[in-house]
Design a protein around this motif. Structure first.
Motif, short mmCIF file in Angstrom:
data_model
loop_
_atom_site.label_atom_id
_atom_site.label_comp_id
_atom_site.label_asym_id
_atom_site.label_seq_id
_atom_site.Cartn_x
_atom_site.Cartn_y
_atom_site.Cartn_z
N LEU A 72 0.83 -1.21 0.00
CA LEU A 72 0.00 0.00 0.00
C LEU A 72 0.86 1.26 0.00
CD1 LEU A 72 -2.91 -1.01 2.39
CD2 LEU A 72 -3.03 -0.65 -0.09
N GLU A 73 1.98 1.22 0.70
CA GLU A 73 2.89 2.38 0.71
C GLU A 73 3.48 2.61 -0.68
OE1 GLU A 73 5.71 1.43 3.78
OE2 GLU A 73 4.40 2.20 5.37
N LYS A 74 3.87 1.54 -1.36
CA LYS A 74 4.40 1.69 -2.72
C LYS A 74 3.33 2.23 -3.66
CE LYS A 74 6.60 -2.50 -2.37
NZ LYS A 74 7.03 -3.78 -2.93
N PHE A 75 2.13 1.74 -3.51
CA PHE A 75 1.01 2.20 -4.33
C PHE A 75 0.76 3.69 -4.09
CE2 PHE A 75 -3.60 2.80 -4.92
CZ PHE A 75 -3.76 2.32 -6.22
N GLN A 76 0.75 4.09 -2.83
CA GLN A 76 0.53 5.50 -2.48
C GLN A 76 1.66 6.37 -3.03
OE1 GLN A 76 -2.09 7.07 -0.85
NE2 GLN A 76 -1.01 8.91 -1.51
N ASP A 77 2.89 5.89 -2.95
CA ASP A 77 4.03 6.65 -3.49
C ASP A 77 3.88 6.87 -4.99
OD1 ASP A 77 5.19 6.80 -0.99
OD2 ASP A 77 6.67 5.22 -1.37
N ARG A 78 3.47 5.84 -5.71
CA ARG A 78 3.27 5.97 -7.15
C ARG A 78 2.17 6.97 -7.47
NH1 ARG A 78 3.22 0.36 -10.37
NH2 ARG A 78 2.94 1.88 -12.03
N LEU A 79 1.08 6.90 -6.72
CA LEU A 79 -0.02 7.83 -6.94
C LEU A 79 0.41 9.26 -6.63
CD1 LEU A 79 -2.99 8.35 -7.62
CD2 LEU A 79 -3.55 7.80 -5.24
N THR A 80 1.17 9.43 -5.58
CA THR A 80 1.66 10.76 -5.21
C THR A 80 2.56 11.31 -6.30
OG1 THR A 80 1.49 10.27 -2.85
CG2 THR A 80 2.99 12.04 -3.48
N ARG A 81 3.46 10.48 -6.84
CA ARG A 81 4.33 10.94 -7.92
C ARG A 81 3.52 11.36 -9.14
NH1 ARG A 81 7.37 6.43 -6.46
NH2 ARG A 81 6.86 5.34 -8.38
N CYS A 82 2.48 10.62 -9.44
CA CYS A 82 1.64 10.95 -10.59
C CYS A 82 0.95 12.31 -10.37
CB CYS A 82 0.60 9.85 -10.81
SG CYS A 82 -0.37 10.03 -12.33
N THR A 83 0.40 12.51 -9.19
CA THR A 83 -0.28 13.78 -8.93
C THR A 83 0.70 14.94 -8.85
OG1 THR A 83 -0.35 13.36 -6.55
CG2 THR A 83 -2.30 12.72 -7.82
N MET A 84 1.92 14.68 -8.41
CA MET A 84 2.94 15.74 -8.41
C MET A 84 3.28 16.14 -9.84
SD MET A 84 3.42 16.62 -5.34
CE MET A 84 4.79 17.71 -5.59
N HIS A 85 3.30 15.18 -10.74
CA HIS A 85 3.51 15.48 -12.15
C HIS A 85 2.39 16.38 -12.67
CE1 HIS A 85 4.63 14.94 -16.33
NE2 HIS A 85 3.42 14.50 -16.59
N CYS A 86 1.17 16.11 -12.23
CA CYS A 86 0.03 16.96 -12.61
C CYS A 86 0.23 18.38 -12.07
CB CYS A 86 -1.28 16.40 -12.07
SG CYS A 86 -1.75 14.81 -12.81
N ASN A 87 0.68 18.48 -10.84
CA ASN A 87 0.95 19.80 -10.26
C ASN A 87 1.99 20.56 -11.09
OD1 ASN A 87 -0.80 19.58 -8.07
ND2 ASN A 87 0.76 18.71 -6.73
N ASP A 88 3.03 19.86 -11.50
CA ASP A 88 4.08 20.49 -12.32
C ASP A 88 3.50 20.98 -13.65
OD1 ASP A 88 5.91 19.98 -10.32
OD2 ASP A 88 6.76 18.20 -11.31
N LYS A 89 2.69 20.13 -14.28
CA LYS A 89 2.09 20.53 -15.55
C LYS A 89 1.17 21.75 -15.37
CE LYS A 89 0.48 17.26 -18.32
NZ LYS A 89 -0.11 16.00 -18.82
N ALA A 90 0.42 21.76 -14.29
CA ALA A 90 -0.48 22.89 -14.03
C ALA A 90 0.32 24.16 -13.77
CB ALA A 90 -1.39 22.57 -12.84
N LYS A 91 1.39 24.04 -13.01
CA LYS A 91 2.24 25.21 -12.73
C LYS A 91 2.85 25.74 -14.02
CE LYS A 91 6.24 26.79 -10.04
NZ LYS A 91 6.58 27.74 -11.06
N ASP A 92 3.34 24.83 -14.86
CA ASP A 92 3.92 25.26 -16.14
C ASP A 92 2.89 25.97 -17.01
OD1 ASP A 92 6.31 24.12 -15.35
OD2 ASP A 92 6.05 22.29 -16.55
N LEU A 93 1.68 25.44 -17.04
CA LEU A 93 0.61 26.07 -17.82
C LEU A 93 0.27 27.45 -17.27
CD1 LEU A 93 -1.37 25.71 -20.18
CD2 LEU A 93 -2.99 24.72 -18.54
N PHE A 94 0.18 27.53 -15.95
CA PHE A 94 -0.13 28.81 -15.30
C PHE A 94 0.99 29.82 -15.57
CE2 PHE A 94 -0.62 31.70 -11.64
CZ PHE A 94 -1.96 32.03 -11.80
#
Length: 138
Positions: A72-94
């Motif tokens: 579950l920790e590995k799964f959560q880490d992967r999900l967190t990395r994915c959402t952090m990538h989304c944050n980066d994309k949103a920041k770049d767009l902004f």
């Protein structure tokens, strides 16, 4: 993570954990308690031997819980990395001058994709966990 996406993910993970608990962990708990009771039913054994016996009874369940927690920790880490990538994309767009509604829309779509991708990983993770739980010696 948007609340709707978070709720979908939480429900999917809770369903998986409940299934593992019902089909595997609960049986292991029953065996652990029976085994521990047997350890305590030998009045001639010294206290240290009874404690060692009980620890041996608890070991399979502790191993199982560790496996589930680790996965579950590995799964959560992967999900967190994915959402952090989304944050980066949103920041770049902004930063490129996009307006807030466009950034929010991108973020929602991106996080939705992360959630969908990770929900699709749950069946294989469940299968792997069940195989590992079945292989733990009792």
């Amino acid at each position: 993570m948007a609340e709707a996406h978070q709720a979908r993910m939480q429900t999917a993970v809770e369903d998986m954990v409940q299934s593992l608990e019902r089909d595997h962990i609960r049986k292991m708990q029953g065996r652990m308690f029976s085994c521990s009771a047997d350890c305590c039913s030998r009045p001639s054994d010294p206290m240290s031997q009874v404690h060692q016996c009980i620890e041996r009874c608890h070991a399979p369940l502790a191993t199982a819980q560790g496996l589930v927690t680790s996965e579950l920790e590995k799964f959560q880490d992967r999900l967190t990395r994915c959402t952090m990538h989304c944050n980066d994309k949103a920041k770049d767009l902004f930063d490129s001058g996009a307006k807030e509604p466009a950034v929010r829309s991108l973020m929602d779509r991106c996080v939705g994709t992360c959630v969908d991708d990770h929900i699709n990983l749950i069946p294989s993770m469940t299968r792997r966990l069940k195989e590992n739980l079945d292989s733990i010696e009792q």
